[in-house]
Design an enzyme around this catalytic site. Structure first.
Site, PDB file in Angstrom:
ATOM      1  N   GLU A 166      22.469  -0.446  30.716  1.00  0.00           N
ATOM      2  CA  GLU A 166      23.458   0.603  30.430  1.00  0.00           C
ATOM      3  C   GLU A 166      23.703   0.814  28.942  1.00  0.00           C
ATOM      4  OE1 GLU A 166      26.079  -3.051  30.183  1.00  0.00           O
ATOM      5  OE2 GLU A 166      24.187  -2.439  31.101  1.00  0.00           O
ATOM      6  N   HIS A 194      20.901  -5.624  29.946  1.00  0.00           N
ATOM      7  CA  HIS A 194      21.874  -4.533  29.898  1.00  0.00           C
ATOM      8  C   HIS A 194      21.187  -3.168  29.904  1.00  0.00           C
ATOM      9  CE1 HIS A 194      25.748  -6.584  29.206  1.00  0.00           C
ATOM     10  NE2 HIS A 194      25.035  -7.507  28.571  1.00  0.00           N
ATOM     11  N   CYS A 227      24.506  -8.736  33.683  1.00  0.00           N
ATOM     12  CA  CYS A 227      24.789  -9.824  32.741  1.00  0.00           C
ATOM     13  C   CYS A 227      25.814 -10.784  33.340  1.00  0.00           C
ATOM     14  CB  CYS A 227      25.236  -9.268  31.389  1.00  0.00           C
ATOM     15  SG  CYS A 227      25.141 -10.503  30.057  1.00  0.00           S
TER      16      CYS A 227
END
Length: 250
Positions: free
Chosen positions: A172, A170, A86
């Site tokens: 994660e 994202h 990001c």
């Protein structure tokens, strides 16, 4: 084989969830640096670098951003493999000469992204895959000689240049992080609720496929380390061989 030692540049202003998420997903020893408080590594002597997301923009005039760009540039010049997520993706693009701009709108929620290039970062990931997104800036121009590897109808979602990889989405995030981030956005209540309604176990399971990018990046870093260790060993052997005639002559 020793574990990878990765410099984790945490650019989240409140980095608790960010720290937890990246430590969970990366099979490596993360040495964390809180970039927003001016904490950066004193050396580039790491196996790899990972740069997190942030609520800042890479073009903002905040005192911690320029030093972060400078250090990341030094790591890239030193040949250290880098992965940006990001804001980290946008920072890497900026450092390499790309252009990051405000999109004038917000992309947020679980959405589909498509592979647009052949990248080992996506080994095992479907050509079209689900991810969680949250950003209002985008890489509108890739760095010179960079290859786009992912995109959707909003923006570029991935690029690679040599040992540098950037991902706009994202991988994660868990559902707790996705909800927390969404609830904190300054968006119309109706739109915010639609995003929250979409944060389900089913969508999270779909998006979990994209977590493979972390395993693939770590494997790439291991290969780079092994190649460079082998090259250094070969150079040392050659130096010893070159030294032998002089020793005998003496």
């Amino acid at each position: 084989m020793t574990r990878l030692r990765i410099a984790f540049i945490n650019a989240a202003h409140e980095g608790t969830m960010t720290r937890r998420n990246f430590r969970r997903e990366l099979d490596a020893d993360l040495v964390e640096f809180d970039a927003t408080s001016g904490h950066l590594p004193e050396t580039t002597d790491f196996d790899g670098v990972v740069v997190s997301g942030s609520r800042s923009s890479v073009y903002w005039d905040e005192e911690w951003i320029v030093p972060t760009k400078r250090w990341v540039g030094e790591a890239i010049d030193a040949g250290v493999p880098c992965l940006g997520i990001c804001w980290g993706h946008q920072l890497l693009a900026d450092v390499l000469g790309g252009d990051v701009q405000d999109m004038g709108e917000y992309e947020i929620g679980y959405r589909e992204v498509e592979q647009t290039g052949d990248s080992r970062l996506f080994d095992g990931v479907d050509e079209r895959f689900t991810v969680f997104t949250t950003h209002s800036d985008a890489v509108v121009e890739l760095p010179p000689d960079a290859e786009e590897i992912a995109a959707n109808d909003y923006s570029n979602h991935g690029f690679r240049k040599n040992r540098v990889f950037g991902l706009q989405f994202h991988p994660e995030y868990d559902t707790e992080t996705a909800r927390d981030v969404t609830e904190g956005k300054d968006l119309p209540d109706e739109r915010k609720q639609r995003v929250l309604d979409g944060i389900t176990d089913e969508n999270y399971a779909k998006a979990s496929e994209a977590k493979l990018v972390f395993d693939n990046f770590c494997e790439f870093v291991r290969e780079v380390r092994e190649d460079e260790t082998g090259a250094n060993d070969a150079d040392e052997d050659e130096d010893e061989t070159d030294a032998e005639p002089s020793a005998k002559a003496a």
